[in-house]
Design an enzyme around this catalytic site. Sequence first.
Site, short mmCIF file in Angstrom:
data_model
loop_
_atom_site.label_atom_id
_atom_site.label_comp_id
_atom_site.label_asym_id
_atom_site.label_seq_id
_atom_site.Cartn_x
_atom_site.Cartn_y
_atom_site.Cartn_z
N CYS A 270 11.47 27.29 0.77
CA CYS A 270 11.82 25.93 1.20
C CYS A 270 13.33 25.68 1.05
CB CYS A 270 11.02 24.89 0.43
SG CYS A 270 9.30 24.85 0.94
N LEU B 276 0.85 -1.20 0.00
CA LEU B 276 0.00 0.00 0.00
C LEU B 276 0.88 1.24 0.00
CD1 LEU B 276 -2.86 1.35 0.46
CD2 LEU B 276 -2.34 1.25 2.92
N LEU C 20 -6.04 11.83 -2.65
CA LEU C 20 -7.30 12.58 -2.60
C LEU C 20 -7.49 13.41 -3.88
CD1 LEU C 20 -7.28 13.80 1.14
CD2 LEU C 20 -8.65 11.98 0.12
N GLY D 100 0.50 10.27 -4.95
CA GLY D 100 0.82 11.30 -5.94
C GLY D 100 0.56 10.82 -7.35
C1 LIG Z 1 3.36 15.73 -1.72
S1 LIG Z 1 2.27 14.54 -2.45
C2 LIG Z 1 3.39 13.17 -2.46
C3 LIG Z 1 3.09 12.22 -3.55
C4 LIG Z 1 4.02 11.03 -3.70
N1 LIG Z 1 4.08 10.21 -2.49
C5 LIG Z 1 5.41 11.43 -4.14
O1 LIG Z 1 6.38 11.14 -3.44
O2 LIG Z 1 5.51 12.05 -5.21
C6 LIG Z 1 1.09 14.12 -1.14
C7 LIG Z 1 0.05 13.08 -1.51
O3 LIG Z 1 -0.70 12.75 -0.33
C8 LIG Z 1 -2.07 12.60 -0.67
N2 LIG Z 1 -2.88 12.73 0.55
C9 LIG Z 1 -3.06 13.81 1.33
N3 LIG Z 1 -3.87 13.53 2.39
C10 LIG Z 1 -4.19 12.21 2.27
C11 LIG Z 1 -5.00 11.32 3.02
N4 LIG Z 1 -5.64 11.71 4.12
N5 LIG Z 1 -5.12 10.02 2.62
C12 LIG Z 1 -4.47 9.60 1.50
N6 LIG Z 1 -3.69 10.40 0.73
C13 LIG Z 1 -3.56 11.70 1.10
C14 LIG Z 1 -2.28 13.65 -1.75
O4 LIG Z 1 -3.45 13.40 -2.50
C15 LIG Z 1 -0.98 13.47 -2.55
O5 LIG Z 1 -1.13 12.43 -3.47
#
Ligand SMILES: C[S@@+](CC[C@H](N)C(=O)[O-])C[C@H]1O[C@@H](n2cnc3c(N)ncnc32)[C@H](O)[C@@H]1O
Length: 287
Positions: free
Chosen positions: A268, A70, A97, A75
């Site tokens: 940042c 999982l 989301l 992203g």
């Molecule tokens: C900064 S992005 C990182 C995406 C990816 N992990 C990467 O390294 O490129 C944050 C991700 O967290 C997801 N997200 C935020 N809150 C969440 C939640 N409560 N449950 C599941 N996913 C969530 C967003 O939709 C997005 O896909």
Amino acid sequence: MTASANVGATAEAIRHHYDVSNDFYALWLDPSLTYTCALWGEGDTLEDAQYRKLDYLIEGAGASGAARVLDVGCGWGSMLNRLVDTHGVGRAVGLTLSDSQAEWVRERYPKVEISVEGWLDHEPTEPYDAIVSIGAFEHFARTGLSRSERIATYRDFFTRCRSWLPKGGRIALQTNIKGNNVVMDKRTVRDLMFIIETIFPESEIPALSEVVESSEKLFDIVTMRNDPDHYSRTCQEWLDRLRANRSLAVEYTGEQNVVNYERYLGACVEHFRNRHLGLARLVLEAV
Ligand SMILES: C[S@@+](CC[C@H](N)C(=O)[O-])C[C@H]1O[C@@H](n2cnc3c(N)ncnc32)[C@H](O)[C@@H]1O
């Protein structure tokens, strides 16, 4: 407030950020659209350093060759694709989301599974062998909660993860953390307020101690490292690419959005370098 109430950023707040435009993000992220801190090695390009990070976390989670993995907050799917394409994982399931991220993943990576739902709503039919989560934890607690409310929420997350894993199963977790050891000046506070209000509404970065406390009695911490310089460098790369593609970025999302992203990425670069922010990579093992 019950432990299971959604006290993280709402889906609307997440979409405010991630549904800006896939074409806009493709202008300045690496080709895999990985939108989190890379892990830099000697001579790496940004793309190399992103794959180095994905592989580091896959190894930490013990996910290579696993049947079911999982990815919480997947992203644009680079981790999911790496799991099935390079690491022989049977089923890689991602949660996001963001509708536009899900659409992107479905079009490009037919071998992975993606669901537009938060971790609070996820109800797997079978346990997972490993869990990864990169750069999503920062969205799990809304701005303005007390420390004990944040810890209750994070604990809810770890409790669910624990119930989805066998004993000894691992989570590889990467998250920004507050740099609580360095006092901020007024400009830093203003920059961080700008980021909270304009770029990442409703999200609050955890303190490392909150991550540790909320996982106690559920997971052992196996490894932990703090890499703020790696995030400073990643943000500098993103900023340079955004500037190099500025006119297209303005065409896709408008001048004001580009000005905002230049300010956010520039802040940042500085705040990770100054240790006002940290970047934690943890491997946790279910007890
Ligand atoms: C900064 S992005 C990182 C995406 C990816 N992990 C990467 O390294 O490129 C944050 C991700 O967290 C997801 N997200 C935020 N809150 C969440 C939640 N409560 N449950 C599941 N996913 C969530 C967003 O939709 C997005 O896909």
